[in-house]
Scaffold this active site. Structure first.
Site, mmCIF file in Angstrom:
data_model
loop_
_atom_site.group_PDB
_atom_site.id
_atom_site.type_symbol
_atom_site.label_atom_id
_atom_site.label_comp_id
_atom_site.label_asym_id
_atom_site.label_seq_id
_atom_site.Cartn_x
_atom_site.Cartn_y
_atom_site.Cartn_z
ATOM 1 N N CYS A 1 31.630 42.497 45.004
ATOM 2 C CA CYS A 1 30.562 41.893 43.881
ATOM 3 C C CYS A 1 29.534 40.791 44.562
ATOM 4 O O CYS A 1 30.876 40.051 45.851
ATOM 5 C CB CYS A 1 30.926 41.811 42.621
ATOM 6 S SG CYS A 1 31.517 42.884 41.253
ATOM 7 N N TYR B 1 37.069 54.798 40.831
ATOM 8 C CA TYR B 1 37.120 53.502 39.849
ATOM 9 C C TYR B 1 38.044 53.439 38.515
ATOM 10 O O TYR B 1 37.852 53.503 37.546
ATOM 11 C CB TYR B 1 36.023 52.857 40.322
ATOM 12 C CG TYR B 1 35.622 50.911 40.180
ATOM 13 C CD1 TYR B 1 37.700 50.482 40.063
ATOM 14 C CD2 TYR B 1 35.009 50.499 39.648
ATOM 15 C CE1 TYR B 1 37.577 49.309 40.362
ATOM 16 C CE2 TYR B 1 34.794 49.160 39.478
ATOM 17 C CZ TYR B 1 35.893 48.305 39.569
ATOM 18 O OH TYR B 1 36.768 46.817 39.458
ATOM 19 N N HIS C 1 40.638 46.345 37.662
ATOM 20 C CA HIS C 1 40.226 45.125 37.163
ATOM 21 C C HIS C 1 39.904 44.996 35.899
ATOM 22 O O HIS C 1 39.212 44.468 34.708
ATOM 23 C CB HIS C 1 38.846 45.588 37.641
ATOM 24 C CG HIS C 1 39.356 44.599 38.842
ATOM 25 N ND1 HIS C 1 39.245 45.725 39.662
ATOM 26 C CD2 HIS C 1 39.589 44.302 40.513
ATOM 27 C CE1 HIS C 1 39.545 45.336 41.377
ATOM 28 N NE2 HIS C 1 39.472 43.958 40.936
ATOM 29 N N ASP D 1 43.737 39.282 40.597
ATOM 30 C CA ASP D 1 43.262 40.457 42.317
ATOM 31 C C ASP D 1 42.459 38.922 42.856
ATOM 32 O O ASP D 1 43.296 38.739 44.434
ATOM 33 C CB ASP D 1 42.297 41.298 41.813
ATOM 34 C CG ASP D 1 42.078 42.017 43.125
ATOM 35 O OD1 ASP D 1 42.592 42.253 43.858
ATOM 36 O OD2 ASP D 1 40.957 42.447 43.308
#
Ligand code: ADP
Ligand code: SF4
Length: 696
Positions: A36, A175, A178, A270
């Site tokens: 991001c 995906y 996360h 992460d």
């Protein structure tokens, strides 16, 4: 800047072997994983150019951030990528084109965020495996998806895959990482409470993931490659997805995608900061997964050392070196390793200032790389800078992050630079702060710049050289950049109090600068640390003092300690570390007065006063710019002409105290703009304004 060609260390050769990803050929093992950036669908050209510069820096694959595929996956207020309809294709296509222009393969991370998305803008009902509140604290629940919803989701995903290919992407992600997407929520026992064929045993919980992969493979139909980003352990024990379960998932779906991208835990884990995890901290979780598939495996670990990267390949943990933050701090990291210039790598310090862009919906920034996010809007580049139109002579006063970066960038432009630092060592606040627990990597801000000075004969650096206005007036330089920093206040002035606090008596009050200089409480062992700054320093000083045997209470008007560190993903860990260390956390209270043997606190909500005992008070509130030298020079303006001085400029913390990232940026900006024509009526950067609809 050491630009002389040097041959590459042969131990790093394996990092430059090509890797087949389905029908694609990655030219080396450097893979910029999706990350991001706070620019997303709003600042497309900024985003595109940022990715292009990374591609230019040698990454074989450069990916987007997560890209929302439907209004029922609306991450407002975060600014991510968006591919809801065909209308969004030109924007995401601009990013793919830019990546290709830079010479890399383009990857797109499609995301349906399930019960993570509160859908604040679209006002769609969030969709999850079960009836549960959405992540965060929005007063909204997700609805348990019906079979028809699941079928619909698969169609949306297929459409997004089609649009991705149309936009020119080579690699399309499914995906499930996360904790951010529906595919993972279905996988996880924590969220999947269903009893149909999508719930219960793991084979059922992985059904949606398998279907999404199969759909994507079918849509891509060999025209590109399919990647799966998978959380390999939610780190919730058996309450969530476990590593054993993931072994089964990868074992079952092993050959379906063309690439596996593994990550561990949530985003905070992460992208753990250096304060909490070292380089390669995920390797133990990832080891062994590669043996379950013949497909290439990518993973991250804040890798900045080529030796560590090579080790990951050699020991069979990874095939591709994934990086988000190392590619932000140094977009040219692969090229530097390739040409034997590892010493020139601008190493990520693990501070997560980059993450704060996304968290605050503002364009990404980086402590180490002041050009990050400015590639398009200001035309800056991490490696190149416009040569000086005419070489000027500049004296930079202060060798903190501002002065160091100003001197480095001015030197790179070809100016004659004299850097004067009062202290015996360069570094300013970074020198002090990097000695705090867990912040050793922050020294890299200094080390990188000092290393670059070695190649800049036009930059002279003098430590132990405190200078004065008188000396500077006589020195005969055309420009004076004053980067003399700031000092922490002792009087309690900050956000809560804008006027000094009453200090009745002779109670000992220390500032962070006093602690850095080695001063400690003169009597007793109980310390009250008043934190009205709310970033990392208050919590870190409490940790330091507790480690030295003091009994520490942090008092803060905020509802949690170090509250702004929610934006660096550290807040929870900081609370845990301080609580475990025995620090007392007193929240919702401000310091009202300091007496010799006690302090008074005021409730942040009711204003009620209470007394507390403390042998010593540490104030972490606000800083005063050290701008005396600057003011003296301005006061002597009538003499400038005679001495050949044309400008005197306060930069960095001495102008207005802020983060280290802001200091580096201020130094860099000074160097970029010196002698350059600027439009005093302009805003200084380009921006994109939303195109108005014709239909109104
Ligand atoms: P910034 O974050 O803006 O770089 P710092 O406080 O980290 O600010 O660094 C400022 C540096 O300026 C410190 O290292 C300090 O020793 C140095 N300095 C302050 N006053 C003078 C001076 N008169 N002459 C030379 N160096 C100075
Ligand atoms: Fe690394 Fe900090 Fe830059 Fe992020 S902001 S890339 S953590 S140096």
């Amino acid at each position: 800047m050491s630009l002389a060609p040097v041959s590459r260390d042969p131990r790093h050769d394996l990092l430059f072997q090509p890797v087949a990803i389905g029908p694609l050929n990655a030219k080396n093992r450097f893979f910029q994983v999706p990350h991001c950036n706070g620019m997303g669908y709003r600042d497309i050209s900024s985003l595109a150019r940022m990715r292009e510069v990374k591609a230019e820096g040698g990454w074989a694959v450069v990916c987007t951030e997560e890209v929302e595929i439907h209004p029922s996956s609306d991450l407002t207020p975060s600014i991510e990528g968006r591919l809801w309809t065909d209308q969004d294709i030109p924007a995401v296509a601009r990013v793919a084109e830019a990546i290709h222009r830079g010479g890399a393969l383009a990857g797109i991370e499609l995301a349906h965020n399930g019960m993570h998305a509160a859908n604040l803008a679209s006002r769609e009902v969030p969709l999850g495996p079960s009836h549960l509140p959405v992540h965060g604290t929005h007063p909204v629940q997700a609805r348990a998806m019906t079979k028809a919803d699941i079928a619909q989701l698969r169609q949306w995903h297929r459409a997004a895959v089609r649009r991705s290919l149309q936009a020119g992407y080579d690699l399309v992600y499914v995906y499930a990482g996360h904790g951010l997407t529906g595919a993972q929520h279905f996988l996880s026992r924590r969220y999947n409470l269903r009893d149909d064929e999508y719930g219960g045993p793991l084979v059922n919980r992985m059904r949606l993931l398998r279907e999404l992969i199969e759909d994507t493979v079918e849509e891509v139909a060999g025209r590109g490659a399919v990647a799966v980003r998978l959380c390999v352990d939610e780190l919730n024990g058996t309450d969530g997805l476990t590593r054993d379960e993931v072994t089964e998932v990868v074992g079952t779906l092993a050959e379906l995608p063309d690439l596996w991208d593994f990550m561990v835990g949530d985003w905070a884990n992460d992208s753990s900061t250096a304060r909490f995890s070292p380089e390669a901290s995920h390797s133990d979780h990832l080891r062994g997964l590669k043996t379950l598939t013949t497909k290439p495996v990518v993973g991250v670990g804040r890798f900045t050392s080529p030796d560590t990267m090579a080790e990951q390949i050699r020991t069979g943990v990874l095939d591709l070196i994934g990086a988000a933050r190392p590619s932000i701090a140094d977009p040219f990291l692969p090229n530097k390793i390739a040409t034997g210039r590892s010493d020139d790598i601008r190493e990520c310090i693990g501070c997560n200032i980059c993450v704060t862009g996304d968290m605050t919906s503002s364009p990404i920034r980086c402590t180490q790389n002041p050009t990050m996010g400015e590639e398009w809007r200001r035309g800056w580049h991490p490696e190149r800078i416009a040569p000086a139109r005419t070489s000027s002579r500049i004296v930079v006063v202060g060798g903190g992050p501002t002065g160091l970066e100003a001197a480095r960038a001015l030197g790179q432009r070809g100016h004659q630079v004299l850097l004067l630092e009062a202290g015996r060592e360069l570094g300013g606040r970074v020198l002090s702060e990097s000695q705090l627990p867990g912040l050793r990597t922050w020294r890299r801000v200094v080390d990188y710049r000092v290393q670059q000075f070695a190649g800049l004969a036009n930059v002279e650096v003098y430590p132990s050289s405190e200078t004065s206005a008188e000396e500077l007036l006589g020195i005969g330089y055309e420009h004076i950049a004053v980067a003399t920093g700031a000092r922490w206040r002792a009087d309690g002035v900050g956000r809560w109090h804008t006027r000094p606090l009453p200090n009745a008596g002779d109670a000992q009050v220390l500032t962070p600068d006093d602690l850095f200089a080695g001063t400690r409480p003169a009597v007793g062992s109980s310390v009250l640390l008043y934190d009205d700054d709310h970033f990392y320093l208050g919590g870190l000083l409490a940790e330091l003092l507790t480690g030295e045997g003091y009994r520490v209470t942090i008092v803060t008007p905020q509802p949690m300690v170090s509250s702004w560190t929610t934006n660096t993903l550290e807040a929870r860990r900081i609370q845990a570390r301080l609580l475990r260390a025995g620090v007392t956390l007193t929240t919702g209270q401000a310091l009202a007065a300091v007496h010799t043997d006690k302090v008074e606190l005021t409730c942040a909500y009711t204003g009620d006063l209470t007394a507390a005992a403390a042998d010593c008070v540490v104030m972490v509130t606000a800083r005063t710019p050290t701008n005396g030298l600057h003011d003296e020079l301005l006061g002597a303006q009538e003499h400038w002409n005679r001495h050949g001085i044309s400008t005197v400029t306060a930069i960095g913390d001495c102008n207005a105290p802020a983060t280290i990232a802001a200091a580096v940026y201020a130094g860099h900006r000074y160097a970029q703009e010196l002698d350059e024509p600027t439009d005093p009526d302009g805003i200084g950067f380009r921006r994109e304004v939303t195109a108005l609809s014709h239909a109104y």
